[in-house]
Design a protein around this motif. Structure first.
Motif, PDB file in Angstrom:
ATOM      1  N   GLY A   9      -1.332   3.140  -4.261  1.00  0.00           N
ATOM      2  CA  GLY A   9      -1.982   2.625  -3.068  1.00  0.00           C
ATOM      3  C   GLY A   9      -0.974   1.842  -2.252  1.00  0.00           C
ATOM      4  N   ALA A  10      -1.083   0.509  -2.269  1.00  0.00           N
ATOM      5  CA  ALA A  10      -0.122  -0.360  -1.605  1.00  0.00           C
ATOM      6  C   ALA A  10       0.839  -0.915  -2.643  1.00  0.00           C
ATOM      7  CB  ALA A  10      -0.836  -1.486  -0.864  1.00  0.00           C
ATOM      8  N   GLY A  11       2.124  -0.928  -2.320  1.00  0.00           N
ATOM      9  CA  GLY A  11       3.139  -1.354  -3.268  1.00  0.00           C
ATOM     10  C   GLY A  11       4.019  -2.459  -2.718  1.00  0.00           C
ATOM     11  N   LEU A  12       4.952  -2.900  -3.571  1.00  0.00           N
ATOM     12  CA  LEU A  12       5.887  -3.966  -3.235  1.00  0.00           C
ATOM     13  C   LEU A  12       7.302  -3.559  -3.634  1.00  0.00           C
ATOM     14  CD1 LEU A  12       3.913  -7.065  -4.600  1.00  0.00           C
ATOM     15  CD2 LEU A  12       4.203  -6.425  -2.190  1.00  0.00           C
ATOM     16  N   GLY A  13       8.276  -4.105  -2.930  1.00  0.00           N
ATOM     17  CA  GLY A  13       9.645  -3.974  -3.375  1.00  0.00           C
ATOM     18  C   GLY A  13       9.827  -4.816  -4.629  1.00  0.00           C
ATOM     19  N   LEU A  14      10.486  -4.274  -5.628  1.00  0.00           N
ATOM     20  CA  LEU A  14      10.626  -4.949  -6.914  1.00  0.00           C
ATOM     21  C   LEU A  14      11.812  -5.906  -6.870  1.00  0.00           C
ATOM     22  CD1 LEU A  14       9.477  -5.085  -9.786  1.00  0.00           C
ATOM     23  CD2 LEU A  14      11.026  -3.223 -10.404  1.00  0.00           C
ATOM     24  N   LYS A  15      11.552  -7.187  -7.114  1.00  0.00           N
ATOM     25  CA  LYS A  15      12.578  -8.217  -7.084  1.00  0.00           C
ATOM     26  C   LYS A  15      12.805  -8.777  -8.493  1.00  0.00           C
ATOM     27  CE  LYS A  15      12.775  -7.751  -2.674  1.00  0.00           C
ATOM     28  NZ  LYS A  15      13.882  -6.972  -2.107  1.00  0.00           N
ATOM     29  N   PRO A  16      14.052  -9.034  -8.872  1.00  0.00           N
ATOM     30  CA  PRO A  16      14.327  -9.539 -10.221  1.00  0.00           C
ATOM     31  C   PRO A  16      13.546 -10.797 -10.579  1.00  0.00           C
ATOM     32  CG  PRO A  16      16.370  -8.883  -9.155  1.00  0.00           C
ATOM     33  CD  PRO A  16      15.295  -8.819  -8.101  1.00  0.00           C
ATOM     34  N   ARG A 266       0.108  -7.639   0.391  1.00  0.00           N
ATOM     35  CA  ARG A 266      -0.128  -6.293  -0.085  1.00  0.00           C
ATOM     36  C   ARG A 266      -1.623  -5.960  -0.108  1.00  0.00           C
ATOM     37  NH1 ARG A 266      -3.118  -4.307  -4.667  1.00  0.00           N
ATOM     38  NH2 ARG A 266      -2.391  -2.175  -4.970  1.00  0.00           N
ATOM     39  N   GLY A 267      -2.461  -6.955  -0.387  1.00  0.00           N
ATOM     40  CA  GLY A 267      -3.904  -6.753  -0.420  1.00  0.00           C
ATOM     41  C   GLY A 267      -4.474  -6.332   0.922  1.00  0.00           C
ATOM     42  N   ILE A 268      -3.873  -6.785   2.021  1.00  0.00           N
ATOM     43  CA  ILE A 268      -4.338  -6.385   3.353  1.00  0.00           C
ATOM     44  C   ILE A 268      -4.161  -4.873   3.520  1.00  0.00           C
ATOM     45  CG2 ILE A 268      -4.014  -6.670   5.840  1.00  0.00           C
ATOM     46  CD1 ILE A 268      -2.886  -9.480   5.227  1.00  0.00           C
ATOM     47  N   ALA A 269      -2.973  -4.385   3.139  1.00  0.00           N
ATOM     48  CA  ALA A 269      -2.716  -2.941   3.229  1.00  0.00           C
ATOM     49  C   ALA A 269      -3.640  -2.171   2.302  1.00  0.00           C
ATOM     50  CB  ALA A 269      -1.257  -2.647   2.892  1.00  0.00           C
ATOM     51  N   GLN A 270      -3.861  -2.692   1.094  1.00  0.00           N
ATOM     52  CA  GLN A 270      -4.715  -1.997   0.147  1.00  0.00           C
ATOM     53  C   GLN A 270      -6.144  -1.879   0.665  1.00  0.00           C
ATOM     54  OE1 GLN A 270      -3.691  -0.466  -2.841  1.00  0.00           O
ATOM     55  NE2 GLN A 270      -5.727   0.427  -2.562  1.00  0.00           N
ATOM     56  N   ASP A 271      -6.636  -2.921   1.305  1.00  0.00           N
ATOM     57  CA  ASP A 271      -7.989  -2.870   1.876  1.00  0.00           C
ATOM     58  C   ASP A 271      -8.090  -1.780   2.938  1.00  0.00           C
ATOM     59  OD1 ASP A 271      -8.862  -4.905   0.252  1.00  0.00           O
ATOM     60  OD2 ASP A 271      -8.710  -6.472   1.777  1.00  0.00           O
ATOM     61  N   LEU A 272      -7.075  -1.675   3.793  1.00  0.00           N
ATOM     62  CA  LEU A 272      -7.086  -0.649   4.837  1.00  0.00           C
ATOM     63  C   LEU A 272      -6.998   0.747   4.237  1.00  0.00           C
ATOM     64  CD1 LEU A 272      -4.775  -2.427   7.441  1.00  0.00           C
ATOM     65  CD2 LEU A 272      -7.231  -2.004   7.666  1.00  0.00           C
ATOM     66  N   LEU A 273      -6.208   0.891   3.165  1.00  0.00           N
ATOM     67  CA  LEU A 273      -6.117   2.191   2.497  1.00  0.00           C
ATOM     68  C   LEU A 273      -7.438   2.562   1.831  1.00  0.00           C
ATOM     69  CD1 LEU A 273      -2.590   1.930   0.819  1.00  0.00           C
ATOM     70  CD2 LEU A 273      -3.222   3.306   2.808  1.00  0.00           C
ATOM     71  N   THR A 274      -8.095   1.589   1.241  1.00  0.00           N
ATOM     72  CA  THR A 274      -9.382   1.852   0.591  1.00  0.00           C
ATOM     73  C   THR A 274     -10.408   2.326   1.603  1.00  0.00           C
ATOM     74  OG1 THR A 274      -8.908   0.209  -1.127  1.00  0.00           O
ATOM     75  CG2 THR A 274     -11.215   0.835  -0.806  1.00  0.00           C
ATOM     76  N   ARG A 275     -10.423   1.691   2.762  1.00  0.00           N
ATOM     77  CA  ARG A 275     -11.358   2.108   3.825  1.00  0.00           C
ATOM     78  C   ARG A 275     -11.024   3.516   4.319  1.00  0.00           C
ATOM     79  NH1 ARG A 275     -11.000  -3.333   7.555  1.00  0.00           N
ATOM     80  NH2 ARG A 275     -11.527  -4.845   5.901  1.00  0.00           N
ATOM     81  N   ALA A 276      -9.719   3.789   4.495  1.00  0.00           N
ATOM     82  CA  ALA A 276      -9.320   5.125   4.954  1.00  0.00           C
ATOM     83  C   ALA A 276      -9.706   6.186   3.944  1.00  0.00           C
ATOM     84  CB  ALA A 276      -7.819   5.155   5.212  1.00  0.00           C
TER      85      ALA A 276
END
Length: 283
Positions: A9-16, A266-276
């Motif tokens: 769904g929505a992801g993040l860049g992985l930081k150490p 990231r949750g904002i993007a995930q909400d929009l993806l869920t609606r789409a």
């Protein structure tokens, strides 16, 4: 649950600094993206760390050094190492940039601009084809940010990207912030640009923050050091309403906040993806 069973769904860049939180987080649809150049070694802590995260979350590899728009073919040794890493980590996507950074044995620490001409189209298409042949998979190509107008273009960028898709079978990684930055800097119509991209070719979306310099009024910089701006969110919302849900990354490379703050964005993007996705399901 295995990462192979998770729909990105929505992801993040992985930081150490976020390794422990990334490994333990159970947010539905969460995935992580890395630059493969940082993990192309046979052993040691870096690939082991990445493999641990991969066991829990889907992974995407976002390259920065293939120089697909350069005059030289992609480096064979680099491609071999990338293929080995992909075989080990099994990412759901590998992506690169419409840019160049290498010529005549010289390397440049930047993603440099491309004149969109017929000759350049043939060069990029050949380099993408070579890359896909070695990797034995489709890659996605990211649209660049623009800071100066070039008078040598003979193709619009959406048409240039669409033709590369047609000729090579590659996909697109649409960086919405790059489109917004380019609109401000060189007069691109951001909405028209996004509307012109072929929906079926879009495999991933990037969202990021940008910055400006008081000494350069009106110039925006794709700096990845701030939260996603409101105009970028609006462009993104309309894009996923048109094309449907696609894996979407929140990029943050400077002024990196705590993991919880990134997770909230990231949750904002995930909400929009869920609606789409819900809209797609009933249409």
């Amino acid at each position: 649950m295995s990462a192979d069973c998770v729909q990105p769904g929505a992801g993040l860049g992985l930081k150490p600094q976020h390794f422990s939180q990334a490994l333990e987080c159970a947010e539905p649809g969460l995935w992580f993206e890395v630059h493969p150049e940082n993990y192309m070694m046979d052993g040691g802590p870096r690939p082991a760390w990445l493999e641990a995260v991969r066991s829990r979350h889907p992974l995407s590899l976002h390259g920065v050094s293939l120089s697909l728009a350069g005059p030289d073919a992609p480096d064979e040794a680099h491609l071999k190492r990338l293929a080995q890493l992909a075989a080990r980590m099994q990412p759901f996507l590998i992506s690169e940039h419409l840019a160049w950074s290498r010529a005549g044995g010289r390397y440049f620490p930047d993603l440099l601009p491309v004149p969109r001409t017929g000759e350049m189209l043939r060069t990029v298409a050949a380099n993408i084809a070579r890359t896909q042949d070695v990797l034995k998979r489709r890659i996605a190509l990211e649209n660049p940010s623009h800071y100066l107008r070039m008078d040598t273009h003979t193709w619009s960028e959406p048409d240039f990207l669409a033709e590369l898709v047609r000729r090579t079978g590659c996909g697109l990684l649409v960086d919405v912030n790059n489109v917004h930055v380019s609109a401000a800097n060189v007069g691109v119509d951001a909405q028209a640009y996004l509307d012109a991209l072929p929906a079926d070719a879009i495999l991933e979306i990037h969202l990021a923050g940008h910055s400006s310099d008081a000494n350069l009024p009106g110039l925006l910089v794709d700096s990845h050091d701030a939260a996603v701006a409101a105009p970028v969110w609006r462009l993104y919302r309309r894009l996923v309403e048109r094309i449907g849900a696609r894996p979407t990354l929140i990029e943050r490379d400077g002024n990196v906040p705590e993991f919880g703050e990134l997770l909230a964005e990231r949750g904002i993007a995930q909400d929009l993806l869920t609606r789409a996705a819900a809209t797609e399901a009933v249409s």
